[in-house]
Design a protein around this motif. Structure first.
Motif, PDB file in Angstrom:
ATOM      1  N   GLU A 227       0.832  -1.209   0.000  1.00 46.54           N
ATOM      2  CA  GLU A 227       0.000   0.000   0.000  1.00 46.54           C
ATOM      3  C   GLU A 227       0.861   1.252   0.000  1.00 46.54           C
ATOM      4  N   PHE A 256      -6.531   3.463  -7.189  1.00 43.33           N
ATOM      5  CA  PHE A 256      -6.225   2.365  -6.279  1.00 43.33           C
ATOM      6  C   PHE A 256      -7.044   2.492  -4.992  1.00 43.33           C
ATOM      7  N   SER A 257      -7.058   3.703  -4.416  1.00 39.40           N
ATOM      8  CA  SER A 257      -7.773   3.932  -3.153  1.00 39.40           C
ATOM      9  C   SER A 257      -9.274   3.737  -3.315  1.00 39.40           C
ATOM     10  N   MET A 260     -10.059   0.085  -3.538  1.00 44.98           N
ATOM     11  CA  MET A 260      -9.909  -0.527  -2.222  1.00 44.98           C
ATOM     12  C   MET A 260     -11.132  -0.242  -1.351  1.00 44.98           C
ATOM     13  N   GLY A 311      -6.086  -2.639  -5.815  1.00 48.54           N
ATOM     14  CA  GLY A 311      -6.887  -2.094  -4.724  1.00 48.54           C
ATOM     15  C   GLY A 311      -7.940  -3.075  -4.250  1.00 48.54           C
TER      16      GLY A 311
END
Length: 390
Positions: A227, A256-257, A260, A311
């Protein structure tokens, strides 16, 4: 019969209120980091800091978090998670307002260290409370709770950026959110306690990690390292390796965030259906494939697809690990959680410079290939490691 039904209904209400309050705490923790991150350029310019000095300020914050975590585990063991959640949350709200008043770099470093203490403290306390709540809930809820940390981070950064765009200076831009977040913590404290909540935890509050805790910590290191590396290097990879335009490269970590966050919102059902061990194993496989796609990407859009998939893969690794840590036999849940979290966050601090060294030596593609190997290690170790805590 009626009294039993009424008692059961009251217990369900207290659990639901506690879950809402816990979601609010995770939101506060994420939002505080978002507010801090949005103001870093403003603080840097105000004090005319060079990059190396700013790096030391960021290191001070990470150090504060690592110092707070084992201490908070002992405090939760002694005083209970609810009190420490509220105390650490109020402390975080207070110190979040300090950086704009720092007259020079050392003072900003002290303020960053204090924010790190607050972040590390609330992180352990709220995770210990969430783990106890999950045990009372009798089904996985940790992934969706962790999603609110990500949502808070996005909201805090976006809100702070909006205030800056409107011309608000750092004192108001950090002070106003700090007041709102501290008020949210105080209000949440009224609902945190739930029926049949554990008041005393068995086991030693402070001790060296057991083999089971160490194994969980190693998996946490792998996940947090991945991460941290994506946060610091995804934009550079997109720009320098795949020749993405600047605007596209800047959005790599956001993609990516966001994925996730979606993965964690959906993760409770995923973990419930597969079980923690198989869910983490599957997550590791997905993340390993995703980072391999990024490392081999011929253009930015393929790399973006890999980051989105990464993610989703990493989304449901840390929450089950934290849940498992709270169930390690013979160790106080908060203490085990503090040890696993400290190891994980340590990996997050080590990850970015490690990728930087590898990039200088053999190229950034090899650095992302290393992330694929770390994700594969998560998949390989998940079954045996998560079978231990039960």
């Amino acid at each position: 019969m009626t009294s039993f039904a009424a008692a059961d209904a009251a217990s369900r209400r207290s659990l639901m209120r506690a879950r809402i309050a816990t979601l609010a705490l995770f939101f506060v923790s994420g939002a505080s980091l978002g507010v801090w991150a949005a103001h870093i350029p403003l603080l840097k310019a105000g004090l005319a800091l060079d990059d190396s000095t700013l790096g030391l300020v960021m290191l001070a914050m990470g150090t504060g978090a690592l110092v707070a975590m084992p201490t908070t585990g002992a405090l939760v063991h002694r005083f209970g998670a609810v009190r420490i959640c509220v105390a650490s949350g109020l402390f975080l709200g207070a110190v979040l307002a300090l950086p704009p008043y720092a007259p020079h770099a050392p003072a900003l470093g002290v303020a960053a260290f204090l924010i790190g203490l607050g972040v590390g403290g609330i992180d352990i306390a709220m995770n210990a409370h969430a783990a106890a709540l999950e045990r009372a809930w009798s089904r996985p809820i940790m992934s969706s709770i962790h999603a609110f940390f990500s949502i808070g981070g996005l909201a805090g950064a976006a809100g702070a950026a909006g205030l800056i765009a409107l011309g608000a200076g750092a004192p108001f831009g950090m002070g106003a959110p700090a007041l709102v977040l501290a008020t949210t913590v105080a209000a949440s404290g009224l609902w945190l306690r739930f029926a049949d909540e554990e008041q005393a935890e068995p086991g030693l509050a402070l001790r060296l990690p057991s083999r089971a805790v160490l194994a969980l910590g190693l998996l946490a290191i792998c996940s947090f390292l991945c991460e941290g590396a994506v946060m610091e290097w995804s934009g550079v990879f997109l720009r320098d390796v795949t020749a993405a335009p600047l605007a596209l490269a800047a959005g790599g970590y956001a993609a990516f965030s966001a994925s996730m966050t979606v993965g964690r919102l959906l993760g409770d059902g995923f973990v419930h259906r597969l079980g923690a061990a198989r869910a983490v194993q599957a997550s590791g496989v997905i993340a390993a494939a995703a980072f391999a796609i990024v490392a081999l990407a011929p253009d930015p859009w393929v790399a973006y697809a890999g980051l989105l998939l990464a993610g989703l893969g990493l989304a449901n690794v840390v929450p089950p690990l934290f849940s498992a840590a709270s169930r390690v036999p013979g160790v106080a849940p908060a203490a085990a959680l503090a040890m696993v979290a400290s190891m994980g966050y340590g990996g997050g601090l080590v990850g970015p410079p490690l990728i930087g060294f590898l990039s200088d030596a053999v190229g950034l593609r090899f650095g992302f290939a290393l992330l694929a190997a770390l994700a594969a290690a998560i998949a390989f170790g998940a079954m045996r490691t998560l079978a231990r805590p039960g």
